[in-house]
Design an enzyme around this catalytic site. Structure first.
Site, short mmCIF file in Angstrom:
data_model
loop_
_atom_site.label_atom_id
_atom_site.label_comp_id
_atom_site.label_asym_id
_atom_site.label_seq_id
_atom_site.Cartn_x
_atom_site.Cartn_y
_atom_site.Cartn_z
N ASP A 86 0.87 -1.18 0.00
CA ASP A 86 0.00 0.00 0.00
C ASP A 86 0.91 1.23 0.00
O ASP A 86 1.51 1.57 1.02
CB ASP A 86 -0.90 0.01 1.24
N LYS A 126 -7.12 3.25 -2.58
CA LYS A 126 -7.43 3.21 -1.14
C LYS A 126 -7.62 4.62 -0.63
O LYS A 126 -6.89 5.53 -1.03
CB LYS A 126 -6.27 2.50 -0.43
N LYS A 158 -10.40 0.14 -1.50
CA LYS A 158 -10.18 -0.12 -0.08
C LYS A 158 -10.45 1.14 0.75
O LYS A 158 -9.67 2.08 0.70
CB LYS A 158 -8.74 -0.61 0.15
#
Length: 259
Positions: free
Chosen positions: A102, A167, A201
């Protein structure tokens, strides 16, 4: 099962069970891995700092949950615009054995009008990840971007540069995931026609089964029922797990994190 329990069961298997605290230790990461093997099923992943990947891998293997993936973070949490540093960190995370990375998008550069550095940074990290069959999630920090046009632009740039997921948040700023930002980001996935290859996400602030159910309902509405599987949807959370287990009739303690 009630509708909420059905949503809770779905959400549990979509969790990136997270600890990203400055005081994390091997013991805390081991405890997190134990929680990932819940009485209601395994979470999709654990998300930890890179240095804890080896102990997490060992723990997950020993407890019989080798399929729980290990996610980590790079260029975190500030989203600086130094491509080389982000790339070095990403390569190091891969070398530690991460299944997923990430990376934080250089959102402040975008706010200052620089779209290119975000594209180049994500593209470089994607190339490193793709070579190792590692999934790349890009954190755009919606709570700092604030503006809908900037949230859409960061999502579009990340996807064009190769992101496997977009995300919302690091969990380290005052405003993290919101349903409004989620709708913007999933609408970009839909409108760009990339729903087969790009996931979403929400992270930070998703704390209850009711919260999770709202995000899943939004995903079902925007991208179709069945889209939000573990390849296309994750929750970045820690305290959420206790609420999900309680909803499902289990007694469990949360991780005590505010993420």
């Amino acid at each position: 099962m009630t509708e909420l329990q059905i949503a809770a069961q779905r959400a549990l298997r979509l969790m990136d069970l997270t600890t990203l605290n400055d005081n994390d230790t091997d013991e805390k990461v081991i405890a997190l891995c134990h929680q990932a093997k819940s009485p209601a099923g395994d979470t999709a992943a654990v998300c930890i700092y890179p240095r804890f990947i080896p102990i997490a891998r060992k723990t997950l293997r020993e407890q019989g949950t080798p399929d729980v993936r290990i996610a980590t973070v790079t260029n975190f949490p500030h989203g600086n615009d130094d491509i080389e540093i982000a790339l070095v960190e990403t390569r190091a995370a891969i070398a530690y054995g991460a299944d997923e990375v990430d990376v934080v998008f250089p959102y402040r550069a975008l706010m200052a009008g620089n779209e290119q550095v975000g594209f180049d940074l994500v593209k470089a990290c994607k190339e490193a990840c793709a070579a190792a069959n590692v999934l790349l999630k890009v954190i755009i920090e919606t709570g700092e971007l604030k503006d809908a046009a900037l949230i859409r632009k960061a999502s579009e740039i990340s996807i064009k540069a190769g992101a496997d997921f977009i995300k919302t948040s690091t969990g380290k700023v005052p405003v993290n995931a919101t349903l409004e930002s989620a709708e913007l980001m999933m609408s970009v996935i839909r409108d760009m026609g990339v729903a087969k290859r790009v996931g979403f996400k929400p992270a930070g602030g998703v704390r209850t089964a009711e919260d999770a159910a709202q995000y899943l309902a939004l995903a079902d509405r925007l991208l179709g029922e069945g889209w939000a599987d573990s390849r296309h949807f994750r929750f970045g959370a820690s305290s959420l797990l206790a609420s999900l287990l309680q909803t499902l009739g289990y007694d469990a303690k949360g991780t005590g994190s505010s993420y």
